[in-house]
Design a protein around this motif. Structure first.
Motif, short mmCIF file in Angstrom:
data_model
loop_
_atom_site.label_atom_id
_atom_site.label_comp_id
_atom_site.label_asym_id
_atom_site.label_seq_id
_atom_site.Cartn_x
_atom_site.Cartn_y
_atom_site.Cartn_z
N THR A 191 -1.28 4.98 -1.02
CA THR A 191 -2.68 4.57 -1.20
C THR A 191 -3.54 5.63 -0.53
OG1 THR A 191 -2.15 2.21 -1.23
CG2 THR A 191 -4.41 2.80 -0.64
N ARG A 216 3.39 2.05 -6.08
CA ARG A 216 3.09 1.52 -4.74
C ARG A 216 3.63 2.41 -3.63
NH1 ARG A 216 0.58 -0.56 -8.23
NH2 ARG A 216 0.48 -2.78 -8.71
N LEU A 246 0.81 -1.21 0.00
CA LEU A 246 0.00 0.00 0.00
C LEU A 246 0.85 1.27 0.00
CD1 LEU A 246 -2.69 -0.96 2.67
CD2 LEU A 246 -2.95 -1.00 0.16
N THR A 265 -4.40 2.91 -5.12
CA THR A 265 -2.99 2.65 -4.86
C THR A 265 -2.22 3.05 -6.11
OG1 THR A 265 -3.43 0.85 -3.31
CG2 THR A 265 -1.25 0.90 -4.31
N HIS A 276 -8.93 -4.52 -0.26
CA HIS A 276 -8.29 -3.94 -1.43
C HIS A 276 -7.01 -4.70 -1.78
CE1 HIS A 276 -6.91 -0.66 -4.07
NE2 HIS A 276 -5.83 -0.52 -3.32
N GLN A 277 -6.17 -4.98 -0.78
CA GLN A 277 -4.92 -5.69 -1.00
C GLN A 277 -5.10 -7.14 -1.40
OE1 GLN A 277 -2.74 -4.65 2.77
NE2 GLN A 277 -1.04 -4.56 1.32
N VAL A 328 -0.27 5.37 3.53
CA VAL A 328 -1.72 5.41 3.45
C VAL A 328 -2.24 6.75 3.97
CG1 VAL A 328 -3.88 4.34 4.22
CG2 VAL A 328 -1.91 2.90 3.68
#
Length: 107
Positions: A99, A96, A24, A92, A51-52, A27
């Protein structure tokens, strides 16, 4: 960014393996997203874990395919979840590095 096509069901469009498939990064959340999470009593960690795991929420088939491709090839990943009748997006970034949880009108 184009708006995701929201599917007509609250069921996940695709359910992944149950393990985190990508990082993520940092965040963050917009004020509107924080307010929606608070008003609906939704734990952000649970939504982020979905989400992941490639449970992208209420997005259309085209967006699911784009996300699945992005997981393996470094593209941006977008999920949309309906919370209390309102949409919450999670984006995201392709690298990476971050997010963000946000409302569609905050994009």
């Amino acid at each position: 960014m184009n708006s995701p096509k929201v599917a007509s069901t609250n069921r996940p469009s695709y359910t992944g393996s149950g393990i985190a498939l990508f990082s993520l990064g940092m965040v963050g959340a917009t004020p509107g997203a924080l307010d929606l999470l608070d008003r609906t009593g939704t734990n952000a960690a649970i939504i982020l874990a979905r989400h992941q795991r490639a449970d992208f929420g209420s997005i259309g088939a085209e967006d699911v395919l784009a996300n699945k491709y992005a997981i393996g090839n470094g593209g941006r990943i977008l999920s949309a979840y309906l919370l209390g009748g309102e949409s919450l997006w999670i984006v995201t970034e392709a690298d990476r590095s971050s997010t963000t949880l946000l409302l569609p009108d905050e994009y």
